[in-house]
Scaffold this motif. Structure first.
Motif, short mmCIF file in Angstrom:
data_model
loop_
_atom_site.label_atom_id
_atom_site.label_comp_id
_atom_site.label_asym_id
_atom_site.label_seq_id
_atom_site.Cartn_x
_atom_site.Cartn_y
_atom_site.Cartn_z
N LEU A 46 27.19 55.53 39.16
CA LEU A 46 25.87 55.19 39.30
C LEU A 46 26.02 53.54 39.18
O LEU A 46 25.16 53.24 40.03
CB LEU A 46 25.09 55.64 38.20
N LEU A 47 26.73 52.81 38.42
CA LEU A 47 26.45 51.51 38.26
C LEU A 47 27.21 50.79 39.66
O LEU A 47 26.68 49.87 40.07
CB LEU A 47 27.56 51.01 37.09
N TRP A 48 28.12 51.77 40.09
CA TRP A 48 28.67 51.07 41.46
C TRP A 48 27.65 51.16 42.62
O TRP A 48 27.61 49.92 43.15
CB TRP A 48 29.73 51.92 41.87
N GLN A 49 26.99 52.12 42.40
CA GLN A 49 26.01 52.08 43.52
C GLN A 49 24.88 51.21 43.26
O GLN A 49 24.32 50.56 44.25
CB GLN A 49 25.16 53.60 43.47
N VAL A 50 24.07 50.96 42.11
CA VAL A 50 23.27 50.16 41.97
C VAL A 50 23.52 48.36 41.94
O VAL A 50 22.83 47.70 41.95
CB VAL A 50 22.35 50.41 40.60
N SER A 51 24.76 48.32 41.72
CA SER A 51 25.28 47.08 41.53
C SER A 51 25.51 46.58 43.04
O SER A 51 25.91 45.17 43.07
CB SER A 51 26.51 46.78 40.73
N ALA A 52 25.61 47.30 43.99
CA ALA A 52 26.13 46.77 45.49
C ALA A 52 25.29 45.59 45.84
O ALA A 52 25.74 44.82 46.47
CB ALA A 52 26.13 48.01 46.45
N PRO A 53 23.95 45.70 45.52
CA PRO A 53 23.27 44.53 46.10
C PRO A 53 23.59 43.10 45.68
O PRO A 53 23.48 42.19 46.19
CB PRO A 53 21.75 44.91 45.61
N LEU A 54 24.16 43.03 44.42
CA LEU A 54 24.55 41.94 43.71
C LEU A 54 25.95 41.38 44.47
O LEU A 54 25.98 40.12 44.39
CB LEU A 54 25.21 42.36 42.31
N PHE A 55 26.40 41.99 45.45
CA PHE A 55 27.46 41.55 46.16
C PHE A 55 27.11 41.59 47.51
O PHE A 55 28.23 41.28 48.39
CB PHE A 55 28.91 42.69 46.00
N ALA A 56 25.99 41.50 47.99
CA ALA A 56 25.35 41.36 49.45
C ALA A 56 26.02 40.22 50.02
O ALA A 56 26.30 40.31 51.04
CB ALA A 56 24.01 41.47 49.52
N PHE A 57 26.39 38.99 49.21
CA PHE A 57 26.71 37.86 49.67
C PHE A 57 28.15 37.80 50.24
O PHE A 57 28.54 37.19 51.40
CB PHE A 57 26.70 36.65 48.48
N PHE A 58 29.05 38.91 49.55
CA PHE A 58 30.28 39.30 50.26
C PHE A 58 30.67 40.43 49.38
O PHE A 58 31.25 40.61 48.57
CB PHE A 58 31.27 38.14 49.68
N PRO A 59 30.36 41.62 50.25
CA PRO A 59 30.59 42.89 49.90
C PRO A 59 31.84 43.24 49.37
O PRO A 59 32.10 44.01 48.41
CB PRO A 59 30.01 43.90 51.25
N PRO A 60 33.05 42.63 49.98
CA PRO A 60 34.33 43.29 49.24
C PRO A 60 34.52 42.81 47.79
O PRO A 60 35.40 43.21 47.14
CB PRO A 60 35.30 42.32 50.45
N ALA A 61 33.69 41.66 47.68
CA ALA A 61 33.93 41.29 46.12
C ALA A 61 33.54 42.37 45.07
O ALA A 61 34.02 42.27 43.99
CB ALA A 61 32.89 40.09 45.70
N GLN A 62 32.81 43.30 45.36
CA GLN A 62 32.57 44.58 44.50
C GLN A 62 33.91 45.08 43.87
O GLN A 62 33.93 45.55 42.82
CB GLN A 62 31.87 45.61 45.12
N ALA A 63 34.92 44.86 44.68
CA ALA A 63 36.12 45.66 44.43
C ALA A 63 36.81 45.04 43.09
O ALA A 63 37.55 45.61 42.53
CB ALA A 63 37.10 45.38 45.46
N VAL A 64 36.29 44.09 42.56
CA VAL A 64 36.89 43.43 41.48
C VAL A 64 36.75 44.36 40.35
O VAL A 64 37.44 44.19 39.24
CB VAL A 64 36.26 42.05 41.13
N VAL A 65 35.80 45.23 40.29
CA VAL A 65 35.46 46.25 39.10
C VAL A 65 36.08 47.64 39.52
O VAL A 65 35.86 48.51 38.78
CB VAL A 65 34.08 46.24 38.73
N TYR A 66 36.83 47.69 40.55
CA TYR A 66 37.38 49.09 41.09
C TYR A 66 38.06 49.61 40.09
O TYR A 66 38.48 50.94 40.05
CB TYR A 66 37.81 48.81 42.35
N GLY A 67 38.92 48.84 39.28
CA GLY A 67 40.05 49.36 38.68
C GLY A 67 39.75 50.40 37.32
O GLY A 67 40.61 51.18 37.05
#
Length: 190
Positions: free
Chosen positions: A32-53
């Motif tokens: 759920l957090l991954w889905q709702v936080s996606a807009p925070l990474f709109a500037f550079f979508p690949p950056a969301q991967a920093v929390v993938y681990g």
């Protein structure tokens, strides 16, 4: 060839399964957090991967706790299955991903002949777990991204897996050992 295979106790199967179930519940919230936080990474979508681990922690943790072949696969698969049952936007493919994300760290520990359990091998096992989603996600979910985005995403997934999934699992195992929660395992010594 007696003694070639490790002896499994009931606790060697139950504990990874229980860890998997507990982490699977965490995954449900993390999804759920991954889905709702996606807009925070709109500037550079690949950056969301920093929390993938976070998704790559159970395989390494299971192996570090039980220290026997199959523990990484069991823990990671159980976590993915629970996450899938509770509801995930990625459906059934989560169960397959969980299996692969447990198998890759399992191979790292197997290459070390299940004898090394320190930070370096944990980080390597975490990074190995990140290889599958680094490739799969780019093929399945981000095929239209420019190659530069895909490469950055892949590298960030592997680094996040090494840090959160590998080092995080090692630190968590040490904390559980200090708390006395691992007394039935060799990992109780740290």
């Amino acid at each position: 060839m007696r003694g070639a295979l490790p002896r499994y106790r009931t606790v060697d199967i139950v504990v990874p399964a229980v860890l998997g179930v507990a982490i699977g519940v965490v995954f449900w919230a993390w999804n759920l957090l991954w889905q709702v936080s996606a807009p925070l990474f709109a500037f550079f979508p690949p950056a969301q991967a920093v929390v993938y681990g976070t998704w790559l922690l159970p395989g390494v943790l299971g192996a570090l706790v039980v220290r026997k072949p199959g523990a990484a696969v069991l823990t990671s698969t159980a976590a993915a299955f629970v996450s899938m049952v509770l509801g995930t936007p990625w459906g059934v493919e989560v169960a397959l991903a969980g299996f692969v994300q447990g198998l890759l760290p399992e191979l790292v520990f197997a290459a070390a002949r299940y004898r090394r359990w320190g930070m370096a091998i944990s980080v390597l096992a975490g990074a190995a777990a990140g290889i599958a989603p680094a490739v799969w996600d780019n093929v399945r979910y981000y095929p239209t991204w420019p190659l530069s985005f895909q490469l950055v995403y892949g590298v960030l997934v592997v680094v996040s897996a090494a840090v959160i999934g590998g080092a995080g699992a090692r630190l968590l195992t040490s904390a559980l050992a200090r708390a006395g929660a691992l007394s039935a395992f060799p990992s109780a010594r740290g």
